[in-house]
Each structure stands twice: as C-alpha cells, then as structure tokens.
Write an enzyme that holds these catalytic residues in place. Structure first.
Site, short mmCIF file in Angstrom:
data_model
loop_
_atom_site.label_atom_id
_atom_site.label_comp_id
_atom_site.label_asym_id
_atom_site.label_seq_id
_atom_site.Cartn_x
_atom_site.Cartn_y
_atom_site.Cartn_z
N HIS A 173 0.84 -1.21 0.00
CA HIS A 173 0.00 0.00 0.00
C HIS A 173 0.87 1.26 0.00
O HIS A 173 0.68 2.16 -0.82
CB HIS A 173 -0.89 -0.03 1.25
CG HIS A 173 -1.72 1.20 1.48
ND1 HIS A 173 -3.09 1.22 1.32
CD2 HIS A 173 -1.38 2.45 1.89
CE1 HIS A 173 -3.55 2.43 1.59
NE2 HIS A 173 -2.54 3.20 1.96
N GLU A 174 1.86 1.30 0.90
CA GLU A 174 2.70 2.50 1.01
C GLU A 174 3.52 2.72 -0.26
O GLU A 174 3.63 3.85 -0.76
CB GLU A 174 3.62 2.41 2.22
CG GLU A 174 2.92 2.38 3.57
CD GLU A 174 1.93 3.51 3.76
OE1 GLU A 174 2.12 4.59 3.17
OE2 GLU A 174 0.92 3.31 4.46
N HIS A 177 1.59 4.28 -3.01
CA HIS A 177 1.50 5.75 -2.93
C HIS A 177 2.65 6.38 -3.72
O HIS A 177 2.49 7.44 -4.33
CB HIS A 177 1.54 6.23 -1.49
CG HIS A 177 0.22 6.11 -0.77
ND1 HIS A 177 -0.95 6.63 -1.29
CD2 HIS A 177 -0.11 5.55 0.42
CE1 HIS A 177 -1.94 6.39 -0.44
NE2 HIS A 177 -1.46 5.73 0.59
N TYR A 188 -4.43 14.55 -2.89
CA TYR A 188 -4.74 13.78 -1.69
C TYR A 188 -5.88 14.41 -0.91
O TYR A 188 -5.74 14.75 0.25
CB TYR A 188 -3.49 13.64 -0.82
CG TYR A 188 -3.55 12.45 0.11
CD1 TYR A 188 -3.59 11.16 -0.40
CD2 TYR A 188 -3.60 12.62 1.47
CE1 TYR A 188 -3.67 10.07 0.43
CE2 TYR A 188 -3.66 11.53 2.33
CZ TYR A 188 -3.70 10.26 1.80
OH TYR A 188 -3.78 9.16 2.63
N GLU A 197 -6.04 6.46 -2.27
CA GLU A 197 -6.08 5.43 -1.22
C GLU A 197 -6.50 4.08 -1.79
O GLU A 197 -5.95 3.04 -1.44
CB GLU A 197 -7.04 5.85 -0.11
CG GLU A 197 -6.39 6.74 0.92
CD GLU A 197 -5.17 6.07 1.53
OE1 GLU A 197 -5.26 4.90 1.93
OE2 GLU A 197 -4.12 6.72 1.59
N ASP A 270 -9.72 13.85 7.74
CA ASP A 270 -8.98 12.91 6.90
C ASP A 270 -8.96 13.36 5.44
O ASP A 270 -9.22 12.57 4.53
CB ASP A 270 -9.59 11.50 7.05
CG ASP A 270 -8.77 10.43 6.33
OD1 ASP A 270 -7.58 10.66 6.07
OD2 ASP A 270 -9.35 9.36 6.03
N HIS A 275 -9.68 7.85 3.48
CA HIS A 275 -9.61 6.44 3.88
C HIS A 275 -11.00 5.84 4.08
O HIS A 275 -11.12 4.65 4.37
CB HIS A 275 -8.81 6.29 5.18
CG HIS A 275 -7.36 6.60 5.03
ND1 HIS A 275 -6.86 7.87 5.16
CD2 HIS A 275 -6.29 5.80 4.76
CE1 HIS A 275 -5.55 7.85 4.98
NE2 HIS A 275 -5.18 6.61 4.73
#
Lengths: 395, 84
Positions: A173-174, A177, A188, A197, A270, A275
């Site tokens: 996931h990271e 990005h 974002y 996301e 957020d 998310h």
C-alpha cells in the site's frame, strides 16, 4: 485567489481566502458574471494545484536513464522522530536480529518484484529509485506512511496496533502511494484522494495475493489483517470485499467505509474522508475482479494499472476513473467485450456509473454485427461520459 | 477553558478524539497551545500520504476557536490528548 501562506505546499482548504467549495457553488449561481468569475477561479486554482503537485513529485524526466534492478535500504529511528534514522540493513547485507528491519526489507522486495514481473515497472518511479524504509519511528505513533520520498513505520502501541511491518499489503500500500505520486499524481483529498487510497489498497492486496498464488476467490481482500493487537474486535482495518465490516470495537468504533455512492461520507476530516470513501472504488475493483475471475493481476489488475499510470491525472474523480477503466478494458481486450462489460457493471453496482451507463458500455462493446440498430449508442456514450451531479460538500 | 484534540487520517483512517480542561494542561502544553493558536495561519500540509491530521478546538468565554493542523505542525506535547 490564494494567499501566499502555502505556496510551496500541496493542497489544503485553509490556504484559500475563499474556500474552493464556495467557489464551486458560486460557479453554479444564477448571476452570470459571478458564475463566470467563480468558474474561472476554480479552473485557475485547479491548474495551479496540478502544477504544484507535479513540482512536488520529484519525478525524474521521462528521458532520464532507467536503472534496472532492486535496491533497498532500511533505517531504524529507535523511537525517535528524525528521518531517516540510522542505517540498519541495505541490499547486499544478510538478515539482522531485528525482525522489523527484515520485514521492511523483504516486503519492499516482494512489492518491487510484483511491479517488475507483472508490469515491467522499475521501482516506484519507473527509473529504479532505491526503496527506502525507516522502522521504529517515534513512540506509540500507531501509523505507517509515505512521506513523498520513503516509507515510515511505527511499532504500534501494542494496545490497538502491532508492528506495521507485519503485513505485506501495508508495505505494498505505502509503495503504491509512491507509484501514484510518480504517475497519476492524484490529489490527496476528496474523490481524487479516495482514489489514491483505493489504488494503494488494490495493489497492496494484489501483492499479497501474488506472493501467495491466490485466485480472486481465494483472496481475503483484507487490508491490515496482521496489525491489530490481540483483543481488538476486528479482522483488519479495511475489508475491500465488504466495506464497513472490518472492525467494530469499543475503542476504535465501527468501520465507517461505504460500499456505494448513496452512502458517500461528506466530511472535512482525513482530507475529505480519503480512507473512508475509498471503500467505494475498492469494492468496484473486487466486483470486477470476481466477475472476470482468475488471478486479479492478470486482467483486472492490468486494467487498473494502465488506468493509474497512463490515463488518470491529478483531479480525477470516481466517474472519471470508472470511465477510464472501461475504456482501458476495451483497448487491452478488443476481442472480448465481456471484460469491459464486467468492469462497467462493477462500477454500476457501487453507484458510480448508473445501470444504463453500464448497459451503454455493453452496446458500445458488442461486436459490430449485433450493434446494428443501436444507432443512438454514440449519443448515449457521450451522455454516459458527462460528469454526474455529486452531493454538495459540507465544510 | 476546554481543549479538544481530534486526530483523523493515518493508514488506518480511524478518528480519535480527546479533551482536557485548561486547568489540567501542563505549562509546556499551555505554551505550545498559545504558540499554535498564534501561528495557525502558517501551516503547509505534510507531504506524502497516510499522514495524520489534527483539529484543535479551544472553548472558552469568547466562544470556540477551531483550527486544522497537519501532523508536521502539531506540537508533540498536545498530540497525545487525542488518544487518551
């Protein structure tokens, strides 16, 4: 229309003298002068945001030489907040005593191999960027993040979270990005942020499925399954196949993810619920992948990869993404219209495309012989491509 | 005076919220809060993805002041209030 407080930064509501949402409302106002001026400001603001986003990626120019091969380095912050920390292990080093260091290195390697073997991609930037990770960041920080240059992992507080490096899909996931930062550059916040996301969850889950050799029916579609502390009432942080069901815990509350546009969450928290509303495109991917079948990365994942890396730009919303995935499916698989049809139906099932839109895709994609009599299909396709009205946002 | 600190975002996307009576703030927390309120127009968002965002809300006789603070600008001594 912006002040100079945040010129070098990315995008945030606080930096506009007139909030963007108010401008968007004014642009639909009955006063033609006001509407025109507001619409012009919104367009200018959008192009400035895209320009700033491009400046911020640090992407090498397309003509730069591509370094081939895997390069990794892991640092340890030893509980402090300074990045990157002290060198702990690099590419040629043997395993060390610290399991978090080894997990960060191993999972980054698996993610690199996935992108390289399946999509012929050389690291997150396509040019061989060294994958840098820092572990043991801060204390009781309870997070993993991408800071624009590298991955950062905390140990978890042991009460809610365990070590974030436990889960391969978290590292996938990271790193995704990073891929997004160097390709579509999705902003974002709000819908582009929720897509940002969602792509990270989609590819994070696929890295795990690929490493386990799982078909779409064998996959668990969970994000963060191994990082909740014992005693927390939940199976993971997100359930892509069943948004809103990952956890229900006295301390954490209930998983707030929607799986349909009718439940889209309007919030300023957020970054506009990035998310939370990612649950909608997440479910669209799972539905498409299950309808198409096989292993997710073979067909459905390839459609999403081409969409992310070649078709989307910073401002893309859910509708744009839906239309582009259908278009990519048609381009990649011109001999099999059922693939694009199944992608269109998945987006219809989560309320992004309407059912008639999905049917239009079916007409457009059917072999020419069966299209006779569908003379209005071009007009219908143009209608389907129009932006849909979305709920107004609350600050 | 009452201080409310809310943390949203992060990889988990879970919002946590805590509050503290003004009289219970340490001198360090009080100083950090005053400095934060004075500089609240200078925040650049933290780069990257999955970062935390904070809302700091001060309620007193003058009303309620509410500011959004990216984690990169949030004083360390105030962060923990959100998760207490």
């Amino acid at each position: 229309m912006t002040n100079n407080r945040c010129f070098a930064g990315l995008v945030c509501d606080c930096c506009y003298l007139i909030p963007l949402r108010l401008l968007e409302r004014l642009s639909g106002s009955g006063d033609p002068n006001l509407a025109s001026a507001a619409a012009r400001t919104v367009r200018l603001t959008a192009s400035m945001q895209a320009f700033r986003a491009q400046l911020s990626t640090g992407a090498p120019p397309p003509t730069a030489a591509v370094r081939t091969g895997l390069r990794r380095q892991v640092f340890t912050c030893s509980g402090f907040d300074d990045l990157p920390g002290d060198p702990a292990r690099s590419e040629s080093d043997p395993a060390v005593a610290d399991p978090a260091v080894n997990q960060a290195l191993d999972h980054a390697g698996t993610t690199w191999e996935f992108y390289n073997q399946i999509f012929k991609r050389e690291s997150v930037d396509g040019h061989g960027k060294t994958l840098t990770s820092s572990v043991h960041y801060s204390q009781n920080y309870d997070n993993a993040f991408w800071n624009g240059q590298q991955m950062v992992y905390d140990d978890g507080d042991g009460r809610v979270f365990q070590n974030f490096t436990n889960a391969l899909e978290v590292i996938g996931h990271e790193l995704t990005h990073g891929v997004t930062q160097f390709t579509a550059q999705l902003l974002y916040r709000d819908q582009p942020g929720a897509l940002n996301e969602s792509f990270s969850d989609v590819f994070g889950s696929m890295v795990k499925q690929w490493s386990l050799g799982q078909s779409v029916d064998e996959a668990d579609w969970l994000i963060g399954a191994g990082i909740l502390a014992p005693g927390v009432k939940g199976k993971a942080l997100r359930d892509m196949a069943n948004p809103g069901t990952a956890y229900d815990d006295p301390l954490l509350g209930k998983d707030p993810q929607p799986g349909h546009m009718k439940d889209y969450v309007d919030t300023a928290d957020d970054n506009g619920g990035v998310h939370t509303n990612s649950g909608i495109p997440n479910l669209a991917f799972v539905l498409a992948a299950k309808a198409i079948g096989g292993r997710a990365w073979d067909v459905t994942g390839r459609i999403w990869y081409v969409t992310l890396t070649e078709r989307l730009t910073a401002q893309a919303d859910f509708l744009k993404c839906a239309n582009e995935t259908v278009s990519v499916a048609r381009d990649l698989y011109p001999q099999d219209a059922s693939i694009a049809n199944r992608v269109a139906k998945a987006w219809a099932d989560v309320g992004v495309l309407s059912a008639p839109d999905a049917a239009v895709s079916a007409i457009a994609l059917a072999p020419a012989a069966s299209r006779a009599g569908a003379a209005s299909s071009v007009a219908a396709i143009a209608e389907a491509a129009k932006p849909r009205r979305r709920k107004s946002k609350k600050g | 005076m009452k201080l409310v600190v809310e943390r949203s975002g992060g990889f988990a996307g879970i919002t946590r919220r805590g509050e503290r009576d003004g009289s219970a703030l340490t001198p360090e927390q009080h100083a950090a809060l005053q400095k934060l309120l004075k500089s609240s127009s200078d925040f650049s968002p933290a780069p990257g993805a999955d970062r935390f965002n904070y809302v700091v809300e001060v309620q007193d006789d003058n009303g309620t002041k509410r500011i959004r603070v990216p984690e990169s600008a949030m004083p360390q001594v105030l962060k923990g209030i959100a998760t207490e």
